[in-house]
Design a protein around this motif. Structure first.
Motif, PDB file in Angstrom:
ATOM      1  N   SER A   4     122.603 -35.513  -6.325  1.00 59.48           N
ATOM      2  CA  SER A   4     121.967 -35.483  -5.014  1.00 59.48           C
ATOM      3  C   SER A   4     122.848 -36.005  -3.891  1.00 59.48           C
ATOM      4  CB  SER A   4     120.680 -36.303  -5.037  1.00 59.48           C
ATOM      5  OG  SER A   4     119.794 -35.757  -5.977  1.00 59.48           O
ATOM      6  N   THR A   5     123.766 -36.902  -4.202  1.00 61.09           N
ATOM      7  CA  THR A   5     124.633 -37.456  -3.168  1.00 61.09           C
ATOM      8  C   THR A   5     126.046 -36.939  -3.391  1.00 61.09           C
ATOM      9  OG1 THR A   5     124.979 -39.423  -4.508  1.00 61.09           O
ATOM     10  CG2 THR A   5     123.273 -39.554  -2.831  1.00 61.09           C
ATOM     11  N   PRO A   6     126.807 -36.755  -2.320  1.00 63.57           N
ATOM     12  CA  PRO A   6     128.168 -36.252  -2.481  1.00 63.57           C
ATOM     13  C   PRO A   6     129.009 -37.187  -3.347  1.00 63.57           C
ATOM     14  CG  PRO A   6     127.517 -36.257  -0.175  1.00 63.57           C
ATOM     15  CD  PRO A   6     126.453 -36.982  -0.935  1.00 63.57           C
ATOM     16  N   LEU A   7     129.823 -36.600  -4.201  1.00 64.52           N
ATOM     17  CA  LEU A   7     130.663 -37.392  -5.092  1.00 64.52           C
ATOM     18  C   LEU A   7     131.582 -38.333  -4.336  1.00 64.52           C
ATOM     19  CD1 LEU A   7     131.632 -34.732  -7.775  1.00 64.52           C
ATOM     20  CD2 LEU A   7     130.220 -36.752  -8.118  1.00 64.52           C
ATOM     21  N   ASN A   8     132.081 -37.899  -3.172  1.00 66.49           N
ATOM     22  CA  ASN A   8     133.034 -38.726  -2.438  1.00 66.49           C
ATOM     23  C   ASN A   8     132.364 -39.905  -1.742  1.00 66.49           C
ATOM     24  OD1 ASN A   8     131.747 -37.255  -0.455  1.00 66.49           O
ATOM     25  ND2 ASN A   8     133.607 -36.589   0.570  1.00 66.49           N
ATOM     26  N   ARG A   9     131.051 -39.982  -1.761  1.00 69.03           N
ATOM     27  CA  ARG A   9     130.330 -41.130  -1.182  1.00 69.03           C
ATOM     28  C   ARG A   9     129.968 -42.141  -2.269  1.00 69.03           C
ATOM     29  NH1 ARG A   9     131.249 -40.968   4.227  1.00 69.03           N
ATOM     30  NH2 ARG A   9     130.907 -38.871   4.937  1.00 69.03           N
ATOM     31  N   ASN A  10     129.559 -41.681  -3.433  1.00 71.50           N
ATOM     32  CA  ASN A  10     129.223 -42.527  -4.574  1.00 71.50           C
ATOM     33  C   ASN A  10     128.324 -43.707  -4.184  1.00 71.50           C
ATOM     34  OD1 ASN A  10     129.136 -43.380  -7.212  1.00 71.50           O
ATOM     35  ND2 ASN A  10     131.065 -44.467  -7.111  1.00 71.50           N
ATOM     36  N   ILE A  11     127.291 -43.416  -3.416  1.00 73.00           N
ATOM     37  CA  ILE A  11     126.384 -44.467  -2.967  1.00 73.00           C
ATOM     38  C   ILE A  11     125.755 -45.180  -4.159  1.00 73.00           C
ATOM     39  CG2 ILE A  11     124.223 -44.925  -1.732  1.00 73.00           C
ATOM     40  CD1 ILE A  11     125.087 -42.583   0.160  1.00 73.00           C
ATOM     41  N   GLY A  12     125.338 -44.420  -5.150  1.00 75.72           N
ATOM     42  CA  GLY A  12     124.711 -45.008  -6.321  1.00 75.72           C
ATOM     43  C   GLY A  12     125.609 -45.978  -7.055  1.00 75.72           C
ATOM     44  N   GLY A  13     126.867 -45.620  -7.199  1.00 78.02           N
ATOM     45  CA  GLY A  13     127.821 -46.506  -7.859  1.00 78.02           C
ATOM     46  C   GLY A  13     128.007 -47.801  -7.088  1.00 78.02           C
ATOM     47  N   LYS A  14     127.982 -47.701  -5.770  1.00 80.96           N
ATOM     48  CA  LYS A  14     128.118 -48.899  -4.931  1.00 80.96           C
ATOM     49  C   LYS A  14     126.871 -49.767  -5.022  1.00 80.96           C
ATOM     50  CE  LYS A  14     131.251 -46.499  -1.921  1.00 80.96           C
ATOM     51  NZ  LYS A  14     131.232 -45.470  -0.917  1.00 80.96           N
ATOM     52  N   VAL A  15     125.701 -49.130  -5.065  1.00 74.81           N
ATOM     53  CA  VAL A  15     124.457 -49.886  -5.219  1.00 74.81           C
ATOM     54  C   VAL A  15     124.501 -50.660  -6.533  1.00 74.81           C
ATOM     55  CG1 VAL A  15     121.968 -49.666  -5.637  1.00 74.81           C
ATOM     56  CG2 VAL A  15     123.039 -48.365  -3.787  1.00 74.81           C
ATOM     57  N   LYS A  16     124.903 -49.988  -7.593  1.00 70.52           N
ATOM     58  CA  LYS A  16     124.981 -50.649  -8.902  1.00 70.52           C
ATOM     59  C   LYS A  16     125.983 -51.807  -8.871  1.00 70.52           C
ATOM     60  CE  LYS A  16     125.762 -49.882 -13.791  1.00 70.52           C
ATOM     61  NZ  LYS A  16     125.996 -48.899 -14.846  1.00 70.52           N
ATOM     62  N   TYR A  17     127.141 -51.568  -8.271  1.00 76.54           N
ATOM     63  CA  TYR A  17     128.167 -52.602  -8.190  1.00 76.54           C
ATOM     64  C   TYR A  17     127.641 -53.850  -7.485  1.00 76.54           C
ATOM     65  CZ  TYR A  17     132.233 -55.169  -6.534  1.00 76.54           C
ATOM     66  OH  TYR A  17     133.125 -56.174  -6.234  1.00 76.54           O
ATOM     67  N   TYR A  18     127.050 -53.672  -6.301  1.00 79.08           N
ATOM     68  CA  TYR A  18     126.560 -54.816  -5.532  1.00 79.08           C
ATOM     69  C   TYR A  18     125.332 -55.458  -6.186  1.00 79.08           C
ATOM     70  CZ  TYR A  18     129.890 -53.783  -1.856  1.00 79.08           C
ATOM     71  OH  TYR A  18     131.062 -53.579  -1.151  1.00 79.08           O
ATOM     72  N   ARG A  19     124.500 -54.642  -6.823  1.00 72.40           N
ATOM     73  CA  ARG A  19     123.335 -55.194  -7.530  1.00 72.40           C
ATOM     74  C   ARG A  19     123.802 -56.120  -8.650  1.00 72.40           C
ATOM     75  NH1 ARG A  19     121.274 -54.035 -12.230  1.00 72.40           N
ATOM     76  NH2 ARG A  19     122.224 -51.980 -12.443  1.00 72.40           N
ATOM     77  N   GLU A  20     124.754 -55.642  -9.446  1.00 74.73           N
ATOM     78  CA  GLU A  20     125.268 -56.454 -10.553  1.00 74.73           C
ATOM     79  C   GLU A  20     126.030 -57.675 -10.037  1.00 74.73           C
ATOM     80  OE1 GLU A  20     127.430 -53.578 -12.898  1.00 74.73           O
ATOM     81  OE2 GLU A  20     125.614 -53.041 -14.036  1.00 74.73           O
ATOM     82  N   LEU A  21     126.754 -57.506  -8.938  1.00 72.43           N
ATOM     83  CA  LEU A  21     127.481 -58.621  -8.327  1.00 72.43           C
ATOM     84  C   LEU A  21     126.512 -59.735  -7.906  1.00 72.43           C
ATOM     85  CD1 LEU A  21     130.398 -59.429  -7.418  1.00 72.43           C
ATOM     86  CD2 LEU A  21     129.809 -58.475  -5.180  1.00 72.43           C
ATOM     87  N   ARG A  22     125.328 -59.345  -7.467  1.00 69.58           N
ATOM     88  CA  ARG A  22     124.302 -60.312  -7.046  1.00 69.58           C
ATOM     89  C   ARG A  22     123.477 -60.824  -8.229  1.00 69.58           C
ATOM     90  NH1 ARG A  22     127.322 -59.747  -3.346  1.00 69.58           N
ATOM     91  NH2 ARG A  22     126.855 -58.890  -1.307  1.00 69.58           N
ATOM     92  N   GLY A  23     123.738 -60.288  -9.431  1.00 66.89           N
ATOM     93  CA  GLY A  23     123.015 -60.745 -10.623  1.00 66.89           C
ATOM     94  C   GLY A  23     121.583 -60.258 -10.691  1.00 66.89           C
ATOM     95  N   LEU A  24     121.311 -59.095 -10.102  1.00 70.81           N
ATOM     96  CA  LEU A  24     119.962 -58.541 -10.082  1.00 70.81           C
ATOM     97  C   LEU A  24     119.805 -57.426 -11.104  1.00 70.81           C
ATOM     98  CD1 LEU A  24     119.527 -58.138  -6.214  1.00 70.81           C
ATOM     99  CD2 LEU A  24     118.536 -59.931  -7.646  1.00 70.81           C
ATOM    100  N   THR A  25     118.618 -57.326 -11.687  1.00 70.81           N
ATOM    101  CA  THR A  25     118.283 -56.171 -12.511  1.00 70.81           C
ATOM    102  C   THR A  25     117.763 -55.078 -11.582  1.00 70.81           C
ATOM    103  OG1 THR A  25     115.986 -56.836 -12.843  1.00 70.81           O
ATOM    104  CG2 THR A  25     117.613 -57.675 -14.442  1.00 70.81           C
ATOM    105  N   GLN A  26     117.632 -53.874 -12.103  1.00 70.50           N
ATOM    106  CA  GLN A  26     117.052 -52.801 -11.303  1.00 70.50           C
ATOM    107  C   GLN A  26     115.620 -53.142 -10.908  1.00 70.50           C
ATOM    108  OE1 GLN A  26     117.597 -49.344 -13.813  1.00 70.50           O
ATOM    109  NE2 GLN A  26     119.647 -48.956 -13.006  1.00 70.50           N
ATOM    110  N   LYS A  27     114.896 -53.769 -11.810  1.00 69.46           N
ATOM    111  CA  LYS A  27     113.512 -54.159 -11.535  1.00 69.46           C
ATOM    112  C   LYS A  27     113.449 -55.195 -10.415  1.00 69.46           C
ATOM    113  CE  LYS A  27     109.319 -55.638 -13.896  1.00 69.46           C
ATOM    114  NZ  LYS A  27     108.712 -55.893 -15.201  1.00 69.46           N
ATOM    115  N   GLU A  28     114.341 -56.173 -10.439  1.00 70.22           N
ATOM    116  CA  GLU A  28     114.368 -57.197  -9.391  1.00 70.22           C
ATOM    117  C   GLU A  28     114.746 -56.592  -8.043  1.00 70.22           C
ATOM    118  OE1 GLU A  28     115.626 -61.108 -12.037  1.00 70.22           O
ATOM    119  OE2 GLU A  28     117.192 -59.729 -11.359  1.00 70.22           O
TER     120      GLU A  28
END
Length: 79
Positions: A4-28
């Protein structure tokens, strides 16, 4: 797999990176988003992270707010 999002933006990958960096689960993360008025579920967060679900500008704004990152950090084009 639908992308759904352009590969060159990789928004989802960035969301995952920052979520994990903050120590959050997807549920949190989903719970924090919901308290800010952004009705994303844990499943939807997972779909965003794998690039299966389109992300609106409003959702990107709320993700940036909850993850404490600049909006452009999520929306910037990957090199």
């Amino acid at each position: 797999m639908k992308r759904s999002t352009p590969l060159n933006r990789n928004i989802g990958g960035k969301v995952k990176y920052y979520r994990e960096l903050r120590g959050l689960t997807q549920k949190e993360l989903a719970a924090r988003l919901q308290t800010c008025g952004c009705d994303l579920t844990e499943t939807m967060v997972g779909q965003i992270e794998i690039g299966y679900r389109a992300t609106s500008v409003y959702e990107i704004d709320k993700l940036a707010e909850v993850l404490h990152v600049d909006y452009n950090a999520l929306f910037a084009q990957d090199e």
